[in-house]
Design a protein around this motif. Structure first.
Motif, PDB file in Angstrom:
ATOM      1  N   GLY A 159       0.818  -1.212   0.000  1.00 24.62           N
ATOM      2  CA  GLY A 159       0.000   0.000   0.000  1.00 24.62           C
ATOM      3  C   GLY A 159       0.848   1.256   0.000  1.00 24.62           C
ATOM      4  O   GLY A 159       0.552   2.221  -0.716  1.00 24.62           O
ATOM      5  N   TYR A 160       1.914   1.238   0.796  1.00 28.31           N
ATOM      6  CA  TYR A 160       2.805   2.398   0.835  1.00 28.31           C
ATOM      7  C   TYR A 160       3.505   2.593  -0.505  1.00 28.31           C
ATOM      8  O   TYR A 160       3.530   3.700  -1.053  1.00 28.31           O
ATOM      9  CB  TYR A 160       3.841   2.234   1.952  1.00 28.31           C
ATOM     10  N   LEU A 161       4.092   1.522  -1.039  1.00 29.13           N
ATOM     11  CA  LEU A 161       4.853   1.630  -2.283  1.00 29.13           C
ATOM     12  C   LEU A 161       3.972   1.956  -3.491  1.00 29.13           C
ATOM     13  O   LEU A 161       4.423   2.618  -4.425  1.00 29.13           O
ATOM     14  CB  LEU A 161       5.643   0.343  -2.540  1.00 29.13           C
ATOM     15  N   SER A 162       2.720   1.532  -3.480  1.00 28.91           N
ATOM     16  CA  SER A 162       1.842   1.868  -4.601  1.00 28.91           C
ATOM     17  C   SER A 162       1.413   3.326  -4.557  1.00 28.91           C
ATOM     18  O   SER A 162       0.937   3.862  -5.557  1.00 28.91           O
ATOM     19  CB  SER A 162       0.619   0.953  -4.622  1.00 28.91           C
ATOM     20  N   GLY A 163       1.612   3.984  -3.434  1.00 25.44           N
ATOM     21  CA  GLY A 163       1.297   5.404  -3.332  1.00 25.44           C
ATOM     22  C   GLY A 163       2.367   6.300  -3.927  1.00 25.44           C
ATOM     23  O   GLY A 163       2.135   7.479  -4.147  1.00 25.44           O
TER      24      GLY A 163
ATOM     25  N   PRO B 125       4.376   7.866  -6.845  1.00 27.38           N
ATOM     26  CA  PRO B 125       4.044   8.064  -8.267  1.00 27.38           C
ATOM     27  C   PRO B 125       5.004   7.318  -9.199  1.00 27.38           C
ATOM     28  O   PRO B 125       6.199   7.204  -8.922  1.00 27.38           O
ATOM     29  CB  PRO B 125       4.189   9.574  -8.480  1.00 27.38           C
ATOM     30  N   GLU B 126       4.464   6.839 -10.298  1.00 27.16           N
ATOM     31  CA  GLU B 126       5.250   6.075 -11.279  1.00 27.16           C
ATOM     32  C   GLU B 126       6.442   6.866 -11.831  1.00 27.16           C
ATOM     33  O   GLU B 126       7.528   6.300 -11.995  1.00 27.16           O
ATOM     34  CB  GLU B 126       4.340   5.611 -12.420  1.00 27.16           C
ATOM     35  N   PRO B 127       6.316   8.169 -12.110  1.00 28.96           N
ATOM     36  CA  PRO B 127       7.489   8.907 -12.601  1.00 28.96           C
ATOM     37  C   PRO B 127       8.659   8.908 -11.611  1.00 28.96           C
ATOM     38  O   PRO B 127       9.813   8.975 -12.019  1.00 28.96           O
ATOM     39  CB  PRO B 127       6.962  10.328 -12.824  1.00 28.96           C
TER      40      PRO B 127
ATOM     41  N   ALA C   9      10.504   5.773 -12.187  1.00 30.27           N
ATOM     42  CA  ALA C   9      11.275   5.907 -13.424  1.00 30.27           C
ATOM     43  C   ALA C   9      12.535   6.730 -13.178  1.00 30.27           C
ATOM     44  O   ALA C   9      13.612   6.403 -13.687  1.00 30.27           O
ATOM     45  CB  ALA C   9      10.418   6.531 -14.513  1.00 30.27           C
ATOM     46  N   LEU C  10      12.416   7.784 -12.375  1.00 30.63           N
ATOM     47  CA  LEU C  10      13.569   8.612 -12.053  1.00 30.63           C
ATOM     48  C   LEU C  10      14.608   7.816 -11.278  1.00 30.63           C
ATOM     49  O   LEU C  10      15.804   7.873 -11.565  1.00 30.63           O
ATOM     50  CB  LEU C  10      13.127   9.836 -11.252  1.00 30.63           C
ATOM     51  N   PHE C  11      14.170   7.044 -10.299  1.00 40.30           N
ATOM     52  CA  PHE C  11      15.101   6.215  -9.532  1.00 40.30           C
ATOM     53  C   PHE C  11      15.783   5.189 -10.425  1.00 40.30           C
ATOM     54  O   PHE C  11      16.993   4.970 -10.328  1.00 40.30           O
ATOM     55  CB  PHE C  11      14.384   5.509  -8.382  1.00 40.30           C
ATOM     56  N   GLY C  12      15.015   4.548 -11.298  1.00 46.11           N
ATOM     57  CA  GLY C  12      15.603   3.562 -12.211  1.00 46.11           C
ATOM     58  C   GLY C  12      16.603   4.191 -13.154  1.00 46.11           C
ATOM     59  O   GLY C  12      17.674   3.624 -13.407  1.00 46.11           O
ATOM     60  N   THR C  13      16.293   5.364 -13.650  1.00 45.46           N
ATOM     61  CA  THR C  13      17.210   6.068 -14.535  1.00 45.46           C
ATOM     62  C   THR C  13      18.485   6.438 -13.792  1.00 45.46           C
ATOM     63  O   THR C  13      19.587   6.295 -14.319  1.00 45.46           O
ATOM     64  CB  THR C  13      16.535   7.331 -15.097  1.00 45.46           C
TER      65      THR C  13
END
Length: 137
Positions: free
Chosen positions: A103-107, A109-111, A114-118
């Protein structure tokens, strides 16, 4: 650079058709390659300048931001070991912990993911490039 590579082929074919003198044609192609390499080098320098400035900073947070993020990811991955033990002894507790973490991690935001992965991939790529170049040990 994919964009420059896709432009270079057609431009050299145009040079072949427009300039009849083989010597002048070769000079034009050589100048085109120089321009491409200069632009690529300038683009690479611009993209690396921020990374180099951060790594050379005297501020410990700035120079350690990327490695600190990697440590956070490692901790999250290693958390699965105690979760496995909790699940073995109390599946309900493990399920409640997993549901609350989900629940925490789904809160988030997806961008931001993406920023962390980049950032992670960029850090890894630049470290590898530096090691291959011999500037990082």
């Amino acid at each position: 650079m994919p964009l420059l590579d896709s432009i270079l082929g057609p431009v050299t074919r145009i040079i072949d058709k427009v300039i009849p003198d083989p010597e002048a044609r070769d000079r034009a192609k050589l100048e085109l390659l120089r321009m491409e390499n200069t632009q690529e080098l300038q683009m690479l320098q611009a993209s690396l300048s921020a990374i180099v400035a951060e790594a050379g900073s005297s501020d410990p947070w700035t120079s350690r931001a990327r490695p600190s993020f990697l440590y956070v990811i490692y901790v999250l991955l290693l958390w699965s070991l105690p979760m496995g033990l909790i699940g073995a002894f109390s599946p309900q507790t493990a399920h409640a912990i997993a549901a609350s973490m989900t629940g925490y991690l789904s809160g988030i935001p997806e961008p931001l993911y993406a920023l962390f992965g980049t950032g992670y991939l960029g850090y890894s790529a630049m470290r590898q490039w530096g090691k291959a170049r011999g500037s990082d040990r």
